[in-house]
Motif scaffolding. Structure first.
Motif, PDB file in Angstrom:
ATOM      1  N   THR A  12       8.370  -7.975  -3.440  1.00 44.76           N
ATOM      2  CA  THR A  12       9.109  -7.057  -4.218  1.00 44.76           C
ATOM      3  C   THR A  12       8.240  -6.044  -4.689  1.00 44.76           C
ATOM      4  N   VAL A  13       8.692  -4.827  -4.535  1.00 46.77           N
ATOM      5  CA  VAL A  13       7.883  -3.554  -4.858  1.00 46.77           C
ATOM      6  C   VAL A  13       8.974  -2.784  -6.225  1.00 46.77           C
ATOM      7  N   THR A  14       8.259  -2.432  -7.323  1.00 45.84           N
ATOM      8  CA  THR A  14       8.944  -1.602  -8.155  1.00 45.84           C
ATOM      9  C   THR A  14       8.552  -0.059  -7.813  1.00 45.84           C
ATOM     10  N   CYS A  15       9.882   0.615  -7.774  1.00 47.33           N
ATOM     11  CA  CYS A  15       9.986   1.953  -7.143  1.00 47.33           C
ATOM     12  C   CYS A  15       9.356   2.740  -8.445  1.00 47.33           C
ATOM     13  N   LEU A  55       0.639  -7.238  10.882  1.00 42.05           N
ATOM     14  CA  LEU A  55       1.313  -7.566   9.625  1.00 42.05           C
ATOM     15  C   LEU A  55       0.946  -6.744   8.505  1.00 42.05           C
ATOM     16  N   ASN A  56      -0.507  -6.478   8.719  1.00 41.27           N
ATOM     17  CA  ASN A  56      -1.320  -5.450   7.675  1.00 41.27           C
ATOM     18  C   ASN A  56      -0.495  -4.329   7.578  1.00 41.27           C
ATOM     19  N   ALA A  57      -0.051  -3.798   8.991  1.00 37.77           N
ATOM     20  CA  ALA A  57       0.497  -2.309   8.992  1.00 37.77           C
ATOM     21  C   ALA A  57       1.875  -2.384   8.228  1.00 37.77           C
ATOM     22  N   ALA A  58       2.614  -3.740   8.383  1.00 33.74           N
ATOM     23  CA  ALA A  58       3.957  -3.593   8.074  1.00 33.74           C
ATOM     24  C   ALA A  58       3.761  -3.548   6.029  1.00 33.74           C
ATOM     25  N   ILE A  59       2.920  -4.349   5.720  1.00 32.55           N
ATOM     26  CA  ILE A  59       2.667  -4.355   4.400  1.00 32.55           C
ATOM     27  C   ILE A  59       2.290  -2.853   3.853  1.00 32.55           C
ATOM     28  N   LYS A  60       1.421  -2.162   4.414  1.00 36.17           N
ATOM     29  CA  LYS A  60       1.026  -0.854   4.100  1.00 36.17           C
ATOM     30  C   LYS A  60       2.367   0.012   4.337  1.00 36.17           C
ATOM     31  N   ILE A  62       5.469  -0.615   3.502  1.00 37.34           N
ATOM     32  CA  ILE A  62       6.523  -0.861   2.351  1.00 37.34           C
ATOM     33  C   ILE A  62       5.494  -0.364   0.999  1.00 37.34           C
ATOM     34  N   LEU A  63       4.348  -0.437   1.086  1.00 37.42           N
ATOM     35  CA  LEU A  63       3.779   0.022  -0.257  1.00 37.42           C
ATOM     36  C   LEU A  63       3.712   1.690  -0.162  1.00 37.42           C
ATOM     37  N   THR A  64       3.863   2.457   0.771  1.00 35.96           N
ATOM     38  CA  THR A  64       3.855   3.650   1.020  1.00 35.96           C
ATOM     39  C   THR A  64       5.352   4.280   1.011  1.00 35.96           C
TER      40      THR A  64
END
Length: 66
Positions: A12-15, A55-60, A62-64
């Motif tokens: 879960t990421v807060t916009c 998987l690291n690229a996937a997480i990166k 969504i964070l960007t």
């Protein structure tokens, strides 16, 4: 002893602009050795597939998100 890997989790990421939570579901597809990432805001349920070692690229990604 059997070793089991986590094959499903949610991030879960807060916009920072809208101040709303965005949920991303990660699911490991064992037969393809890949992860699928689904953004719950997309009604169709479509997602992006990443190779297991990315998987690291996937997480990166969504964070960007823009």
């Amino acid at each position: 002893r059997e070793v089991r890997m986590i094959d499903k989790f949610t991030v879960t990421v807060t916009c920072p602009v809208e101040k709303q939570d965005i949920h991303f579901d990660f699911t490991y597809l064992e037969k393809n050795h890949s992860w699928i990432v689904c953004d719950r805001r997309i009604a169709s349920g479509t997602g992006t597939v990443y190779e297991a070692h990315n998987l690291n690229a996937a997480i990166k990604d969504i964070l960007t998100i823009e």
